[in-house]
Scaffold this motif. Structure first.
Motif, PDB file in Angstrom:
ATOM      1  N   LYS A 108       0.199 -34.984  25.760  1.00 51.39           N
ATOM      2  CA  LYS A 108      -0.433 -35.011  24.449  1.00 51.39           C
ATOM      3  C   LYS A 108      -1.746 -34.235  24.459  1.00 51.39           C
ATOM      4  O   LYS A 108      -2.045 -33.487  23.511  1.00 51.39           O
ATOM      5  CB  LYS A 108      -0.682 -36.462  24.031  1.00 51.39           C
ATOM      6  CG  LYS A 108      -1.246 -36.617  22.631  1.00 51.39           C
ATOM      7  CD  LYS A 108      -1.356 -38.078  22.237  1.00 51.39           C
ATOM      8  CE  LYS A 108      -1.869 -38.223  20.806  1.00 51.39           C
ATOM      9  NZ  LYS A 108      -1.953 -39.652  20.388  1.00 51.39           N
ATOM     10  N   THR A 112      -2.276 -30.667  22.328  1.00 50.95           N
ATOM     11  CA  THR A 112      -3.330 -30.727  21.310  1.00 50.95           C
ATOM     12  C   THR A 112      -4.335 -29.606  21.506  1.00 50.95           C
ATOM     13  O   THR A 112      -4.682 -28.881  20.559  1.00 50.95           O
ATOM     14  CB  THR A 112      -4.035 -32.088  21.358  1.00 50.95           C
ATOM     15  OG1 THR A 112      -3.083 -33.128  21.127  1.00 50.95           O
ATOM     16  CG2 THR A 112      -5.125 -32.166  20.312  1.00 50.95           C
ATOM     17  N   PHE A 195      -5.591 -33.019  12.751  1.00 51.80           N
ATOM     18  CA  PHE A 195      -5.484 -33.908  13.913  1.00 51.80           C
ATOM     19  C   PHE A 195      -6.035 -35.295  13.586  1.00 51.80           C
ATOM     20  O   PHE A 195      -5.410 -36.304  13.916  1.00 51.80           O
ATOM     21  CB  PHE A 195      -6.227 -33.289  15.096  1.00 51.80           C
ATOM     22  CG  PHE A 195      -6.231 -34.145  16.321  1.00 51.80           C
ATOM     23  CD1 PHE A 195      -5.097 -34.255  17.116  1.00 51.80           C
ATOM     24  CD2 PHE A 195      -7.361 -34.864  16.691  1.00 51.80           C
ATOM     25  CE1 PHE A 195      -5.088 -35.053  18.252  1.00 51.80           C
ATOM     26  CE2 PHE A 195      -7.366 -35.656  17.812  1.00 51.80           C
ATOM     27  CZ  PHE A 195      -6.236 -35.752  18.597  1.00 51.80           C
ATOM     28  N   TYR A 255      -0.520 -26.632  14.155  1.00 52.70           N
ATOM     29  CA  TYR A 255      -0.471 -28.086  14.328  1.00 52.70           C
ATOM     30  C   TYR A 255       0.955 -28.612  14.248  1.00 52.70           C
ATOM     31  O   TYR A 255       1.367 -29.449  15.050  1.00 52.70           O
ATOM     32  CB  TYR A 255      -1.355 -28.754  13.275  1.00 52.70           C
ATOM     33  CG  TYR A 255      -1.306 -30.264  13.311  1.00 52.70           C
ATOM     34  CD1 TYR A 255      -2.078 -30.977  14.221  1.00 52.70           C
ATOM     35  CD2 TYR A 255      -0.481 -30.979  12.439  1.00 52.70           C
ATOM     36  CE1 TYR A 255      -2.028 -32.374  14.262  1.00 52.70           C
ATOM     37  CE2 TYR A 255      -0.435 -32.361  12.478  1.00 52.70           C
ATOM     38  CZ  TYR A 255      -1.205 -33.050  13.389  1.00 52.70           C
ATOM     39  OH  TYR A 255      -1.149 -34.426  13.438  1.00 52.70           O
ATOM     40  N   TYR A 259       3.209 -31.376  16.400  1.00 51.35           N
ATOM     41  CA  TYR A 259       3.146 -32.715  15.821  1.00 51.35           C
ATOM     42  C   TYR A 259       4.066 -32.806  14.609  1.00 51.35           C
ATOM     43  O   TYR A 259       4.261 -31.821  13.899  1.00 51.35           O
ATOM     44  CB  TYR A 259       1.715 -33.053  15.387  1.00 51.35           C
ATOM     45  CG  TYR A 259       0.811 -33.490  16.519  1.00 51.35           C
ATOM     46  CD1 TYR A 259       0.693 -34.834  16.861  1.00 51.35           C
ATOM     47  CD2 TYR A 259       0.076 -32.559  17.241  1.00 51.35           C
ATOM     48  CE1 TYR A 259      -0.139 -35.242  17.890  1.00 51.35           C
ATOM     49  CE2 TYR A 259      -0.760 -32.961  18.268  1.00 51.35           C
ATOM     50  CZ  TYR A 259      -0.861 -34.300  18.592  1.00 51.35           C
ATOM     51  OH  TYR A 259      -1.687 -34.702  19.624  1.00 51.35           O
TER      52      TYR A 259
END
Length: 318
Positions: A108, A112, A195, A255, A259
């Motif tokens: 993760k 990110t 985020f 992003y 995600y």
């Protein structure tokens, strides 16, 4: 005897080509962050080459054009260095603090930070490509240019009439569209806003206002940076608007590569390494016969031939 030549308990054959394809796809699943890192390095290298070797297209201009007669601001409200700090360094440090405090699993953290860096560099690359290709004059072009005496005011002239000794300052006069500050700020701070929204489930029902405001603050800071380019007469509203939309779009694109959608139940969790493809990699869709095999039994069951009877019809004789 079973139909179609299938022996009892036998598995469907797999060709060597399917084995190779499945192996390669599984390898990509395990290493796709590494592949994205290599692609990010290529983006950075291309951007560096543009900075050193690319020159903008020089559109012709007229000295009596009031839209390019604004004064040159020696002191900018948000210089380039501070825009990098506001939209690049500070969000990156925030993500590092998040990783140190909450200690998420390594995958993760990796995706990110990787998505954040890709958003910044891809935005910078696309912005500079458009800037050099369009070659739109800045609102302060004439102040930069310092045209020679005797240059006609009511006729279109080329950039060769300029006497500006600073080559960098002169070339920047034709890099107005889109605004680089706007695209960069909305890219980095926009990614941070996405985020925050995902981690705090901002778009879920009955979310409190405090979490929503926290996710909104980065967008407000990006907006202020973009407005500063209007105050310094470096860009007009059109440049700033298009740059902001460009940066925010690339931030959302970067992003969403890692995600799920912000309205998802698991919007705070990135896609796993094995979510993109199946365990066997890319495979063809099952045809009707394979669907019958899968539908009549599992892999442990054997496909038993069924007995079929075909009664003969007797014709009545008179």
């Amino acid at each position: 005897m079973p139909r179609n030549g299938f022996a009892a308990g036998s598995a469907s054959p797999r060709s060597p080509q399917n084995e190779i394809t499945g192996t390669m796809s599984r390898l990509y699943q395990r290493s796709y962050p590494v592949v994205d890192t290599v692609a990010l390095a290529c983006i950075v290298g291309t951007w560096i080459l543009i900075q050193f070797f690319a020159t903008p297209f020089h559109r012709m201009f007229s000295l009596d054009n009031k839209s390019i007669q604004f004064p040159y601001a020696v002191v900018e409200r948000v210089p380039v260095v501070w825009s990098i700090i506001y939209a690049g360094v500070i969000p990156f440090l925030i993500l590092l603090v998040w990783a140190a405090v909450f200690r998420p699993y390594p995958h993760k953290v990796q995706v990110t930070l990787l998505g954040f860096l890709i958003a910044l560099m891809l935005t910078s690359l696309v912005t500079d490509i458009i800037k050099n290709a369009v070659g739109r004059p800045r609102p302060d072009l004439i102040s930069r240019c310092i045209p020679r005496k005797g240059t006609p005011e009511d006729a279109l002239v080329s950039w060769t009439v300029c006497t500006q000794p600073s080559e960098h300052m002169l070339q920047e006069g034709w890099r107005s569209f889109p605004s680089g500050h706007s695209s960069f700020s909305f890219s980095g701070l926009g990614y941070l806003s996405f985020f925050f929204s995902g981690q705090m489930h901002v778009f879920r029902p009955r979310t409190d206002l405090c979490r929503s405001l926290i996710a909104f603050v980065p967008l407000l800071v990006a907006l202020l940076i973009a407005i500063s380019r209007l105050d310094d007469y470096r860009h007009d509203v059109y440049d700033v608007t298009c740059g902001s939309v460009l940066g925010l779009s690339i931030a959302y694109f970067s992003y969403r590569r890692y995600y799920p959608t912000l309205r998802s139940v698991t919007c705070d969790m990135p896609y796993g390494r094995d979510d993109a493809l199946g365990s066997d990699g890319f495979s063809k869709l099952a045809d009707d016969e394979e669907q019958q095999i899968l539908g009549h039994g599992s892999g442990s069951r054997q496909w038993q031939p069924r007995e079929e009877s075909y009664p003969l019809a007797t014709a009545a004789t008179s």
